[in-house]
Design an enzyme around this catalytic site. Structure first.
Site, mmCIF file in Angstrom:
data_model
loop_
_atom_site.group_PDB
_atom_site.id
_atom_site.type_symbol
_atom_site.label_atom_id
_atom_site.label_comp_id
_atom_site.label_asym_id
_atom_site.label_seq_id
_atom_site.Cartn_x
_atom_site.Cartn_y
_atom_site.Cartn_z
ATOM 1 N N TYR A 1 37.519 44.248 -34.909
ATOM 2 C CA TYR A 1 37.278 43.327 -36.137
ATOM 3 C C TYR A 1 38.416 42.961 -36.811
ATOM 4 C CZ TYR A 1 34.151 41.557 -39.573
ATOM 5 O OH TYR A 1 33.421 40.784 -40.742
ATOM 6 N N LYS B 1 40.005 39.349 -37.522
ATOM 7 C CA LYS B 1 40.100 38.609 -38.950
ATOM 8 C C LYS B 1 41.572 38.681 -39.621
ATOM 9 C CE LYS B 1 35.690 38.593 -39.486
ATOM 10 N NZ LYS B 1 34.924 37.087 -39.404
HETATM 11 N N1 LIG Z 1 28.177 40.892 -43.803
HETATM 12 C C1 LIG Z 1 29.104 41.294 -44.002
HETATM 13 O O1 LIG Z 1 29.100 42.430 -44.486
HETATM 14 C C2 LIG Z 1 30.642 40.652 -43.792
HETATM 15 C C3 LIG Z 1 31.423 41.129 -44.648
HETATM 16 C C4 LIG Z 1 32.823 40.257 -44.328
HETATM 17 C C5 LIG Z 1 32.856 39.095 -43.466
HETATM 18 N N2 LIG Z 1 31.721 38.785 -42.774
HETATM 19 C C6 LIG Z 1 31.714 37.758 -42.015
HETATM 20 O O2 LIG Z 1 30.847 36.647 -42.519
HETATM 21 C C7 LIG Z 1 30.540 35.936 -41.365
HETATM 22 C C8 LIG Z 1 29.035 35.670 -41.425
HETATM 23 O O3 LIG Z 1 28.446 36.692 -41.181
HETATM 24 P P1 LIG Z 1 26.959 37.177 -41.900
HETATM 25 O O4 LIG Z 1 27.088 38.400 -42.685
HETATM 26 O O5 LIG Z 1 26.360 36.029 -42.351
HETATM 27 O O6 LIG Z 1 26.087 37.895 -40.597
HETATM 28 P P2 LIG Z 1 24.959 37.396 -39.801
HETATM 29 O O7 LIG Z 1 24.781 38.056 -38.475
HETATM 30 O O8 LIG Z 1 23.785 37.002 -40.443
HETATM 31 O O9 LIG Z 1 25.425 35.743 -39.360
HETATM 32 C C9 LIG Z 1 26.297 35.507 -38.590
HETATM 33 C C10 LIG Z 1 25.571 34.306 -37.521
HETATM 34 O O10 LIG Z 1 26.699 33.979 -36.653
HETATM 35 C C11 LIG Z 1 26.101 33.805 -35.420
HETATM 36 N N3 LIG Z 1 26.970 33.669 -34.087
HETATM 37 C C12 LIG Z 1 27.263 34.813 -33.656
HETATM 38 N N4 LIG Z 1 28.064 34.716 -32.674
HETATM 39 C C13 LIG Z 1 28.138 33.409 -32.456
HETATM 40 C C14 LIG Z 1 28.727 32.688 -31.465
HETATM 41 N N5 LIG Z 1 29.408 32.964 -30.535
HETATM 42 N N6 LIG Z 1 28.626 31.136 -31.479
HETATM 43 C C15 LIG Z 1 27.814 30.612 -32.645
HETATM 44 N N7 LIG Z 1 27.080 31.402 -33.406
HETATM 45 C C16 LIG Z 1 27.264 32.826 -33.382
HETATM 46 C C17 LIG Z 1 24.867 34.620 -35.524
HETATM 47 O O11 LIG Z 1 23.846 34.321 -34.503
HETATM 48 C C18 LIG Z 1 24.463 34.604 -36.875
HETATM 49 O O12 LIG Z 1 23.574 33.381 -37.102
HETATM 50 C C19 LIG Z 1 30.871 36.558 -40.243
HETATM 51 O O13 LIG Z 1 32.297 35.844 -39.795
HETATM 52 C C20 LIG Z 1 31.186 37.730 -40.614
HETATM 53 O O14 LIG Z 1 32.387 38.364 -39.793
HETATM 54 C C21 LIG Z 1 30.221 39.697 -42.934
#
Ligand SMILES: NC(=O)c1ccc[n+]([C@@H]2O[C@H](COP(=O)([O-])OP(=O)(O)OC[C@H]3O[C@@H](n4cnc5c(N)ncnc54)[C@H](O)[C@@H]3O)[C@@H](O)[C@H]2O)c1
Length: 281
Positions: A167, A171
């Protein structure tokens, strides 16, 4: 405020979580929305990804704001699908002003034990997925000499984390790409910035695998509430998607026209306090 009146915003991973929150917020301020989501499972991901019902729910939330929403099942790992998505957005909505590269997955393993498949799924989704949608949308933005791009990276785009080698690699890679795209398109009226959140309260983290990665043992919600604040200077276990939307909306607005190639931490002070916590200062 109505900062996005007449704008069109495309958001990947828009079926739920942060992507849905960004869609709702941008629509509330006047933007028409295009969302895509995979709506199926990736085997190495230890929690359920979004489904078609989630995608339709986001569409209804946007439409309830009086804006149009084009919702497409598409996989960011597939470049052709991203090109078709960008082309459909332009033909049906007329243009793409704003791109939010948000889709992502999480999983956890020590690097010494990580399967090749887990590594590949992560890089394909969280890094190559970002390339695919940016590469697909950029020519449209260059043609119009206008664009605002936000890439959802992570605090793990700026540091390492135990069980998060794949990850963190993805990133960190996104941030390098953001800086490059910024330089290459500074004269094209296009800005691009990365957002680096601490843990966000979404389905991505509320599962046994991620609870354990954060030291919640046994992996219950109550133990997560105790374990998750540890990296943060501000003693909260996670931040809400709305906090990320607030920053994102500024960065993709015209108020931020001179901000490009930057990475913005919204991390409750976790990186600022990392060294002192390691030394128990
Ligand atoms: N939740 C956290 O703690 C956190 C922290 C820092 C960064 N992020 C980043 O934030 C972003 C959003 O994540 P979130 O927290 O809303 O989680 P989430 O799992 O609720 O949302 C991510 C979405 O991406 C979709 N997805 C995954 N793989 C995919 C693909 N190959 N093609 C199209 N869609 C796809 C999933 O179905 C989901 O709807 C991500 O990039 C994640 O890495 C999350």
């Amino acid at each position: 405020m109505n900062r996005f009146e007449g704008k069109v915003a495309l958001i990947t991973g828009g079926a739920r979580g942060q992507g849905r929150c960004h869609a709702e917020n941008l629509a509330r301020e006047g933007a028409d929305i295009v969302i895509c989501d995979i709506c199926q499972q990736i085997d190495s991901v230890p929690y359920k990804l979004a489904d078609k019902d989630d995608l339709i729910k986001t569409k209804k939330i946007v439409e309830a704001q009086g804006r149009n929403c084009l919702a497409v099942q598409a996989d960011v790992r597939n470049f052709q699908q991203m090109q078709e998505l960008a082309n459909t957005a332009v033909s049906e909505c007329g243009k793409i002003d704003i791109l939010v590269s948000n889709a992502g997955i999480a999983s956890a393993s020590l690097l010494s034990e990580m399967s090749e498949q887990m590594w590949r799924d992560m890089i394909d989704t969280d890094l190559t997925g970002g390339f695919n949608i940016i590469r697909a949308v950029l020519p449209h933005m260059i043609q119009r000499q206008y664009g605002r791009i936000a890439v959802i990276a992570s605090q793990l785009g700026l540091t390492g984390g135990k069980t998060q080698g794949h990850y963190a690699a993805a990133k960190h890679g996104l941030i390098g790409m953001v800086e490059t795209v910024a330089i290459e398109n500074a004269e094209n009226g296009i800005t691009i910035n990365a957002i680096c959140p601490t843990t966000v309260d979404t389905a991505m983290v509320h599962n046994d695998s991620l609870y354990k990665a954060f030291g919640a043992e046994p992996p219950t919600y109550e133990n997560a509430l105790k374990a998750f604040p540890k990296p943060n200077a501000i003693p909260v276990p996670w931040i809400e998607p709305q906090e990320v939307s607030n920053l994102l909306m500024f960065l993709v607005s015209d108020e931020a026209r001179y901000i490009t190639g930057a990475d913005y931490r919204i991390d409750a002070g976790s990186l600022a306090s990392a060294v002192s916590k390691r030394f128990s200062m």
